[in-house]
Write a protein that holds these residues in place. Structure first.
Motif, mmCIF file in Angstrom:
data_model
loop_
_atom_site.group_PDB
_atom_site.id
_atom_site.type_symbol
_atom_site.label_atom_id
_atom_site.label_comp_id
_atom_site.label_asym_id
_atom_site.label_seq_id
_atom_site.Cartn_x
_atom_site.Cartn_y
_atom_site.Cartn_z
ATOM 1 N N SER A 1 0.786 -1.088 0.060
ATOM 2 C CA SER A 1 -0.155 -0.067 0.122
ATOM 3 C C SER A 1 0.952 1.301 -0.066
ATOM 4 N N ASN A 2 1.998 1.247 0.460
ATOM 5 C CA ASN A 2 3.054 2.494 0.723
ATOM 6 C C ASN A 2 3.575 2.567 -0.614
ATOM 7 N N TYR A 3 3.859 1.381 -1.378
ATOM 8 C CA TYR A 3 4.342 1.740 -2.658
ATOM 9 C C TYR A 3 3.193 2.170 -3.538
ATOM 10 N N ASN A 4 2.163 1.663 -3.630
ATOM 11 C CA ASN A 4 1.145 1.979 -4.227
ATOM 12 C C ASN A 4 0.931 3.588 -4.280
ATOM 13 N N GLN A 5 0.850 4.068 -3.043
ATOM 14 C CA GLN A 5 0.761 5.492 -2.807
ATOM 15 C C GLN A 5 1.741 6.166 -3.397
ATOM 16 N N LEU A 6 3.088 5.676 -3.432
ATOM 17 C CA LEU A 6 4.400 6.502 -3.753
ATOM 18 C C LEU A 6 4.003 6.366 -5.548
ATOM 19 N N LEU A 7 3.535 5.558 -6.029
ATOM 20 C CA LEU A 7 3.471 5.408 -7.454
ATOM 21 C C LEU A 7 2.264 6.405 -7.840
ATOM 22 N N THR A 8 1.314 6.285 -7.166
ATOM 23 C CA THR A 8 0.135 7.371 -7.390
ATOM 24 C C THR A 8 0.575 8.833 -7.382
ATOM 25 N N ARG A 9 1.498 9.023 -6.452
ATOM 26 C CA ARG A 9 2.109 10.489 -6.211
ATOM 27 C C ARG A 9 2.617 10.920 -7.179
ATOM 28 N N TYR A 10 3.782 9.830 -8.041
ATOM 29 C CA TYR A 10 4.576 10.296 -8.678
ATOM 30 C C TYR A 10 4.397 10.110 -10.351
ATOM 31 N N TYR A 11 3.674 8.945 -10.649
ATOM 32 C CA TYR A 11 3.435 8.517 -11.738
ATOM 33 C C TYR A 11 3.447 9.472 -12.841
ATOM 34 N N ASN A 12 2.248 10.138 -12.984
ATOM 35 C CA ASN A 12 1.948 11.182 -13.873
ATOM 36 C C ASN A 12 2.832 12.354 -14.011
ATOM 37 N N GLN A 13 3.570 12.787 -12.862
ATOM 38 C CA GLN A 13 4.574 13.898 -12.866
ATOM 39 C C GLN A 13 5.935 13.159 -13.561
ATOM 40 N N LEU A 14 6.147 11.845 -13.141
ATOM 41 C CA LEU A 14 7.406 11.390 -14.069
ATOM 42 C C LEU A 14 7.058 11.140 -15.666
ATOM 43 N N CYS A 15 5.900 10.705 -15.561
ATOM 44 C CA CYS A 15 5.834 10.439 -17.317
ATOM 45 C C CYS A 15 5.729 11.633 -18.054
ATOM 46 N N LEU A 16 5.238 12.728 -17.440
ATOM 47 C CA LEU A 16 5.376 14.218 -18.359
ATOM 48 C C LEU A 16 6.775 14.456 -18.298
ATOM 49 N N PHE A 17 7.523 14.522 -17.335
ATOM 50 C CA PHE A 17 9.161 14.519 -17.356
ATOM 51 C C PHE A 17 9.882 13.895 -18.396
ATOM 52 N N VAL A 18 9.542 12.614 -18.399
ATOM 53 C CA VAL A 18 9.934 11.670 -19.240
ATOM 54 C C VAL A 18 9.780 12.121 -20.613
ATOM 55 N N PHE A 19 8.581 12.201 -20.866
ATOM 56 C CA PHE A 19 7.987 12.638 -22.398
ATOM 57 C C PHE A 19 8.595 13.890 -22.824
ATOM 58 N N LYS A 20 9.049 14.878 -22.063
ATOM 59 C CA LYS A 20 9.852 15.975 -22.557
ATOM 60 C C LYS A 20 11.272 15.465 -23.098
ATOM 61 N N LEU A 21 11.751 14.608 -22.356
ATOM 62 C CA LEU A 21 12.920 13.949 -22.949
ATOM 63 C C LEU A 21 12.928 13.086 -23.960
ATOM 64 N N THR A 22 11.742 12.130 -24.308
ATOM 65 C CA THR A 22 11.729 11.160 -25.339
ATOM 66 C C THR A 22 10.764 11.519 -26.374
ATOM 67 N N ARG A 23 10.043 12.304 -26.254
ATOM 68 C CA ARG A 23 8.945 12.701 -27.184
ATOM 69 C C ARG A 23 8.126 11.458 -27.683
ATOM 70 N N SER A 24 8.008 10.590 -26.645
ATOM 71 C CA SER A 24 7.011 9.503 -26.806
ATOM 72 C C SER A 24 6.293 9.107 -25.774
ATOM 73 N N TYR A 25 5.014 9.071 -25.766
ATOM 74 C CA TYR A 25 4.182 8.737 -24.798
ATOM 75 C C TYR A 25 4.230 7.201 -24.208
ATOM 76 N N SER A 26 4.498 6.355 -25.097
ATOM 77 C CA SER A 26 4.493 4.874 -24.847
ATOM 78 C C SER A 26 5.944 4.658 -24.060
ATOM 79 N N ALA A 27 6.934 5.359 -24.731
ATOM 80 C CA ALA A 27 8.331 5.081 -24.101
ATOM 81 C C ALA A 27 8.249 5.859 -22.707
ATOM 82 N N SER A 28 7.560 7.055 -22.389
ATOM 83 C CA SER A 28 7.843 7.244 -21.129
ATOM 84 C C SER A 28 7.112 6.622 -20.106
ATOM 85 N N GLU A 29 5.768 6.057 -20.557
ATOM 86 C CA GLU A 29 5.141 5.277 -19.639
ATOM 87 C C GLU A 29 6.010 3.969 -19.289
#
Length: 87
Positions: free
Chosen positions: A18-46
């Motif tokens: 449950s702690n893992y899931n909370q951490l994932l929920t807290r950061y997942y979307n932010q990290l995907c957006l951050f990585v997308f800026k570097l890769t320019r690929s939604y699937s790769a960022s996810e």
């Protein structure tokens, strides 16, 4: 009330999903957006962010985060994105 990141990490080290899931929920979307800026690929960022969280869970017993978890996650995702771009 939001649980502090260092408390979530301590729980993850004890295999508290449950702690893992909370951490994932807290950061997942932010990290995907951050990585997308570097890769320019939604699937790769996810994929990169999902793999980061899988590695976090798989290596939870030996997890050593000296600074804040946010910095750790962003740096790890940045490194993975740069590796992805090289290939």
């Amino acid at each position: 009330m939001e649980i502090a990141d260092h408390v979530l990490i301590a729980g993850i080290k004890r295999a508290d999903y449950s702690n893992y899931n909370q951490l994932l929920t807290r950061y997942y979307n932010q990290l995907c957006l951050f990585v997308f800026k570097l890769t320019r690929s939604y699937s790769a960022s996810e994929d990169i962010v999902q793999e980061l969280f899988v590695r976090l869970w798989m290596n939870r017993a030996t997890l050593e985060i000296k600074d804040n978890i946010s910095g750790y996650l962003y740096q790890a995702s940045r490194n993975s994105a740069l590796t992805h771009n090289r290939h």
